[in-house]
Design an enzyme around this catalytic site. Structure first.
Site, PDB file in Angstrom:
ATOM      1  N   TYR A   1      34.470  16.990  -1.254  1.00  0.00           N
ATOM      2  CA  TYR A   1      35.177  16.452  -1.571  1.00  0.00           C
ATOM      3  C   TYR A   1      34.772  14.519  -1.230  1.00  0.00           C
ATOM      4  O   TYR A   1      34.341  13.746  -1.525  1.00  0.00           O
ATOM      5  CB  TYR A   1      36.402  15.774  -0.004  1.00  0.00           C
ATOM      6  CG  TYR A   1      37.802  17.068  -0.432  1.00  0.00           C
ATOM      7  CD1 TYR A   1      37.041  18.310  -0.246  1.00  0.00           C
ATOM      8  CD2 TYR A   1      39.196  16.334  -0.805  1.00  0.00           C
ATOM      9  CE1 TYR A   1      38.022  18.905  -0.451  1.00  0.00           C
ATOM     10  CE2 TYR A   1      40.507  17.133  -0.801  1.00  0.00           C
ATOM     11  CZ  TYR A   1      40.305  18.181  -0.977  1.00  0.00           C
ATOM     12  OH  TYR A   1      40.767  19.633  -1.274  1.00  0.00           O
TER      13      TYR A   1
ATOM     14  N   LYS B   1      31.223  29.322   5.963  1.00  0.00           N
ATOM     15  CA  LYS B   1      31.498  30.688   4.949  1.00  0.00           C
ATOM     16  C   LYS B   1      29.186  30.459   5.866  1.00  0.00           C
ATOM     17  O   LYS B   1      28.955  30.634   4.439  1.00  0.00           O
ATOM     18  CB  LYS B   1      32.110  30.322   3.567  1.00  0.00           C
ATOM     19  CG  LYS B   1      31.415  31.255   3.350  1.00  0.00           C
ATOM     20  CD  LYS B   1      31.948  32.535   3.190  1.00  0.00           C
ATOM     21  CE  LYS B   1      31.378  33.739   2.472  1.00  0.00           C
ATOM     22  NZ  LYS B   1      32.340  35.365   2.499  1.00  0.00           N
TER      23      LYS B   1
ATOM     24  N   ASP C   1      37.200  33.585   4.658  1.00  0.00           N
ATOM     25  CA  ASP C   1      37.794  34.718   4.382  1.00  0.00           C
ATOM     26  C   ASP C   1      39.120  35.707   5.255  1.00  0.00           C
ATOM     27  O   ASP C   1      39.415  35.788   4.890  1.00  0.00           O
ATOM     28  CB  ASP C   1      36.688  35.343   3.658  1.00  0.00           C
ATOM     29  CG  ASP C   1      35.916  36.496   3.863  1.00  0.00           C
ATOM     30  OD1 ASP C   1      35.055  35.183   4.728  1.00  0.00           O
ATOM     31  OD2 ASP C   1      34.556  36.521   3.137  1.00  0.00           O
TER      32      ASP C   1
ATOM     33  N   ASP D   1      41.551  21.985   3.490  1.00  0.00           N
ATOM     34  CA  ASP D   1      42.882  21.444   2.523  1.00  0.00           C
ATOM     35  C   ASP D   1      43.344  23.091   2.785  1.00  0.00           C
ATOM     36  O   ASP D   1      45.686  23.214   2.651  1.00  0.00           O
ATOM     37  CB  ASP D   1      42.201  20.659   1.990  1.00  0.00           C
ATOM     38  CG  ASP D   1      43.195  20.763   0.591  1.00  0.00           C
ATOM     39  OD1 ASP D   1      44.515  20.207   0.985  1.00  0.00           O
ATOM     40  OD2 ASP D   1      42.672  20.305  -0.481  1.00  0.00           O
TER      41      ASP D   1
END
Ligand code: NAD
Length: 359
Positions: free
Chosen positions: A124, A190, A223, A247
Site C-alpha cells: 500500500y 508469509k 494461507d 485488509d
C-alpha cells in the site's frame, strides 16, 4: 467533560450511517461538539479537494474523528482517499475488533478476534507503475541489473516493510492486548517466501514479544491462518498483520461475525485517531435508508472508549447487543433471507437503539 470531535459524513451511504451513529452517541448523554467537514468525492465536488486542508487541521486539533466511508473518484489525484488520510496523519494502526453478537445469523458463535493491521507500508506504500511506462521499464532494468529476471512489459508494484514500522505495529498489538485483558497475539506473515519483507516483520515480532512475557505469542503463515479462521476461529485472540493481509483478513473476520454491516474499525496513531466502519461507501444503496448503521455505531463506541467515556460506551454497546438479540428490528443484512420484507432501514435501526438506551 465536553469533547470536540471531527465528523466526516463521507460519500455514498456514509452520511446515512454517520447520522445514525451521531444520534445514538448523543442519546448516550456524552457532551460532544461535532465539527462537520468532509473528505472524498463530496469534498472534491464542494471544495475542490478530496482531502481538504481544513479537514486535516480539524482532526489534528481535535485528535479524534468519526468518519463515514469515502469514494475515491478514479484519476482525480489519489489512489485512495483513505490511504492518503491514514498516511498524512500517521495513523499507523488499523484496529478492527470482530465480535459475535447474539441474534445475528452466522456460521459461528462466540467469536472475539481483534485484527491489528499495519496501515502505512507494504504494497500500500503507493509505489506502483503501469506496464509499458518509462518508470516500469526503469524498474525492470534495475531488477535485471541485479541479475534477476523480470517478465518483460510487467506492471510494477513495490512491497516495503521496515523494521521501525513493524516494531511499532507489533508493540501496538501487544499494548492493546495488555490494556484490554487479551491473552494471545498472533503475528501473520508469509516469511517462508518473502524472507526479507515478511521475514523482517516476523523477526521483529519475535523480538518485541520478549518484552511481553504475560501474553502468549505465536505466528501463522497467512494461507494457513485463513484455513484455520474458517475451521476453528475461536483459537484466535489478537492478530497483527502487515497491511495487505490485514485488509483481507479483517473482511474475512467481519464475515465470521455477520458481515460488513456490523464490523467497526479505527485508524490510530500516537496523537490522534479516526474511527470508521470497515465497509466502503456501497454506492448502489446511497440515499435508500437501507444499510446497517451498526458498524458505524460500534466504531462510535470504540471512539467513546478512546475519549475515556467508558460508561457511555458500555451503555451504547449494551443497547446495540439488546436490539440485535431481540432480532425484531433488523436491517436486510441481518435477515436470513436478504429479501425479507420485514427488514427496517438505517434510521429505524438507530431509533431502536436509542429507544433501548432510554429504557
Ligand atoms: P463496500 O463495502 O462499499 O460494499 C460492498 C457490499 O457490502 C455492499 O454492496 C453491501 O452489500 C455490503 N455492505 C457494505 N456496507 C454495508 C452496510 N453498512 N450494511 C449492509 N451491507 C453493507 O465495498 P465496495 O463496493 O468494494 O466499495 C465501494 C466504494 O467504497 C469504493 O469507492 C471503495 O474505494 C470505497 N471504500 C471506502 C472505504 C473507506 O472509506 N474506509 C473502505 C472500503 C471501500
Amino acid at each position: 467533560m465536553k469533547h470536540t470531535v471531527t465528523l466526516i459524513p463521507g460519500d455514498g451511504i456514509g452520511p446515512e450511517v454517520v447520522e445514525a451513529a451521531r444520534r445514538v452517541i448523543e442519546a448516550s448523554g456524552v457532551d460532544i461538539e461535532w465539527e462537520v467537514l468532509n473528505a472524498g468525492a463530496t469534498a472534491l465536488e464542494k471544495e475542490g479537494s478530496l482531502l481538504p486542508e481544513r479537514l486535516l487541521a480539524s482532526i489534528r486539533k481535535n485528535g479524534v474523528a468519526l468518519k463515514g466511508p469515502t469514494t475515491t473518484p478514479i484519476g482525480k489525484g489519489f489512489r485512495s482517499v483513505n490511504v492518503a488520510l491514514r498516511q498524512t496523519l500517521d495513523l499507523y494502526a488499523c484496529l478492527r475488533p470482530c465480535r459475535s453478537y447474539r441474534g445475528i445469523p452466522t456460521h459461528y458463535e462466540n467469536i472475539d478476534i481483534v485484527v491489528v493491521r499495519e496501515n502505512m507500508e507494504d504494497l500500500y506504500i503507493g509505489i506502483e507503475y503501469a506496464h509499458g511506462t518509462a518508470e516500469a521499464e526503469k524498474f525492470i532494468s534495475l531488477i535485471e541489473s541485479t541479475g534477476k529476471k523480470a517478465p518483460p512489459g510487467s506492471g510494477v508494484g513495490i512491497k516495503l516493510i521496515s523494521e521501525e514500522g513493524s516494531k511499532r505495529i507489533v508493540k501496538f498489538a501487544f499494548e492493546y492486548a495488555r490494556a484490554n485483558g487479551r491473552k494471545k497475539v498472533t503475528a501473520v506473515h508469509k516469511a517462508n517466501i518473502m524472507k526479507f519483507t515478511d521475514g523482517l516483520f516476523l523477526e521483529v515480532a519475535r523480538e518485541v514479544a520478549k518484552s511481553y512475557p504475560d501474553i502468549v505469542f505465536e505466528d501463522r503463515i497467512i494461507d494457513m491462518l485463513t484455513a484455520q479462521l474458517v475451521q476453528q476461529p475461536n483459537q484466535f485472540d489478537v492478530l497483527v498483520l502487515p497491511n495487505l493481509y490485514g485488509d483481507i483478513v479483517s473482511d474475512l473476520c467481519a464475515g465470521l461475525v455477520g458481515g460488513l454491516g456490523v464490523a467497526p474499525g479505527a485508524n490510530i496513531g500516537d496523537k490522534m485517531a479516526v474511527f470508521e466502519p470497515t465497509h466502503g461507501s456501497a454506492p448502489k444503496y446511497t440515499g435508500l435508508n437501507k444499510v446497517n448503521p451498526i458498524a458505524t455505531i460500534l466504531s462510535g463506541v470504540n471512539m467513546l472508549r478512546y475519549l475515556k467515556e467508558k460508561t457511555a460506551a458500555d451503555r451504547v454497546e449494551k443497547a446495540v447487543a439488546a436490539v440485535l438479540a431481540e432480532g425484531k428490528v433488523a436491517t436486510y443484512d441481518l435477515k436470513r433471507d436478504k429479501a425479507d420484507p420485514t427488514a427496517v432501514g438505517t434510521s429505524q435501526m438507530a431509533d431502536a437503539i436509542i429507544e433501548k438506551l432510554k429504557s
